[in-house]
Design an enzyme around this catalytic site. Structure first.
Site, PDB file in Angstrom:
ATOM      1  N   ASP A 121       7.795   7.288   1.273  1.00 24.90           N
ATOM      2  CA  ASP A 121       8.373   7.860  -0.114  1.00 24.90           C
ATOM      3  C   ASP A 121       7.866   6.960  -1.109  1.00 24.90           C
ATOM      4  OD1 ASP A 121      10.433   9.119  -1.922  1.00 24.90           O
ATOM      5  OD2 ASP A 121      11.279   7.297  -1.884  1.00 24.90           O
ATOM      6  N   ASP A 158       9.200   6.831  -5.114  1.00 23.38           N
ATOM      7  CA  ASP A 158      10.155   6.251  -6.349  1.00 23.38           C
ATOM      8  C   ASP A 158      11.231   5.456  -5.216  1.00 23.38           C
ATOM      9  OD1 ASP A 158      10.770   5.368  -8.656  1.00 23.38           O
ATOM     10  OD2 ASP A 158      10.800   7.506  -9.391  1.00 23.38           O
ATOM     11  N   LYS A 203      12.272  17.170   0.589  1.00 21.96           N
ATOM     12  CA  LYS A 203      13.050  16.387   1.564  1.00 21.96           C
ATOM     13  C   LYS A 203      14.689  16.567   0.997  1.00 21.96           C
ATOM     14  CE  LYS A 203      10.562  12.792   0.674  1.00 21.96           C
ATOM     15  NZ  LYS A 203       9.930  11.332   0.553  1.00 21.96           N
ATOM     16  N   ASP A 239      13.908   5.178   0.606  1.00 24.09           N
ATOM     17  CA  ASP A 239      15.363   4.561   0.404  1.00 24.09           C
ATOM     18  C   ASP A 239      16.495   5.354   0.062  1.00 24.09           C
ATOM     19  OD1 ASP A 239      13.947   6.017  -2.150  1.00 24.09           O
ATOM     20  OD2 ASP A 239      15.424   5.144  -3.202  1.00 24.09           O
TER      21      ASP A 239
HETATM   22 MG   LIG Z   1      12.922   7.324  -3.212  1.00 22.15          MG
END
Ligand SMILES: [Mg+2]
Length: 273
Positions: free
Chosen positions: A14, A16, A188, A213
């Site tokens: 991932d 960000d 996702k 995250d």
């Molecule tokens: Mg993220």
């Protein structure tokens, strides 16, 4: 059919909240990506953000010191275009989205309609920071006439420099309310983006490590696709809200790392096993 790359593991990373926050690199992310390269571990950056092209994403990464090629980036915009193409939903698209989505659709040979006639086959919707009533009207009208509804990603809120801001899922909710059509969600936690990303890398689910995250999107997608999942506590999920996030999600990641240094050590270990 996935053509296997013969390696032990492949990484689906991932962006960000995992390697950067907006324009700021998360500490050690640059060194970790260098480690991944020197260990020869295949990887893809997989992002729900449909607004940027892979070229722009790679430039953004390079700008903060992380080496990246456009072909190492896979976005929900690319996956949405791939889905419309593979499912043969039609060639005439009404696109609510930014440059990343528009370019992805055009690269698949799809034509972007202004929706002024009846010929729209598919409404494809991502984040659009110039969303307005006319676009909403065109999307709802096309869906009421039977067009398919594809959404790049379901994120309701996004982190920004000035707090949480509405994401693609929130725009899509208004279209869904008016049309009563539920979109096919590509990004996702949908397994669709993961299946395409696995195929792009030539990686089997049992070899794949999905890193992110966000419990709902990253870990959810990894689980849905049958991959090993690693949560990093660098973004949406932190050590302070971990228990709450796990409870809300109703599942746990396979492994948790508090930062990128810990992640780097874990991935190296997995690669040596
Ligand atoms: Mg993220």
């Amino acid at each position: 059919m996935i053509k296997n790359f013969g390696k032990k593991i492949g990484l689906f990373i991932d962006l960000d909240g995992t390697v950067y926050h907006g324009a700021r690199m998360i500490p050690y992310a640059d060194q970790w990506i260098r480690n991944v390269r020197s260990e020869g571990i295949p990887f893809l950056f997989v992002t729900n953000n449909s607004s940027r092209t892979p070229v722009a994403v790679a430039q953004h990464l390079i700008g903060m010191g992380i080496e990246a090629l456009p072909d190492e980036v896979y976005t929900s915009a690319q996956a949405a275009a791939q889905y419309v193409n593979e499912q043969q939903l039609g060639k005439d698209i009404f696109c609510i989205g930014e440059i990343g989505l528009r370019v992805a659709l055009q690269e698949k040979g799809l034509s972007l309609s202004d929706c002024m006639d009846d010929s729209v086959d598919v409404v494809v919707q991502g984040i659009d920071r110039e969303f307005n009533y006319l676009k909403l009207e065109k999307a709802v009208t096309a869906l009421l006439k039977g067009a398919s509804f594809i959404q790049t990603n379901p994120d309701l809120l996004l982190p920004s420099d000035h707090g949480l801001i509405p994401g693609a899922g929130t725009l899509g909710a208004s279209i869904q309310a008016g049309s009563r059509v539920k979109p096919v969600v590509i990004g996702k936690p949908s397994p669709i983006i993961m299946e395409y990303a696995l195929a792009k890398l030539g990686c089997l689910p049992e070899q794949a490590i999905v890193i992110g995250d966000n419990m709902f999107t990253d870990i959810g997608a990894g689980r849905a696709a049958g991959c090993h999942t690693v949560l990093v506590l660098t973004g949406v999920t932190t050590s302070a809200n971990y228990d709450e996030q796990v409870q809300l999600a109703g599942f746990e990641p396979d492994h948790v790392c508090k930062d990128i240094e810990e992640l780097s050590a874990y991935i190296s270990l997995k690669n040596r096993l």
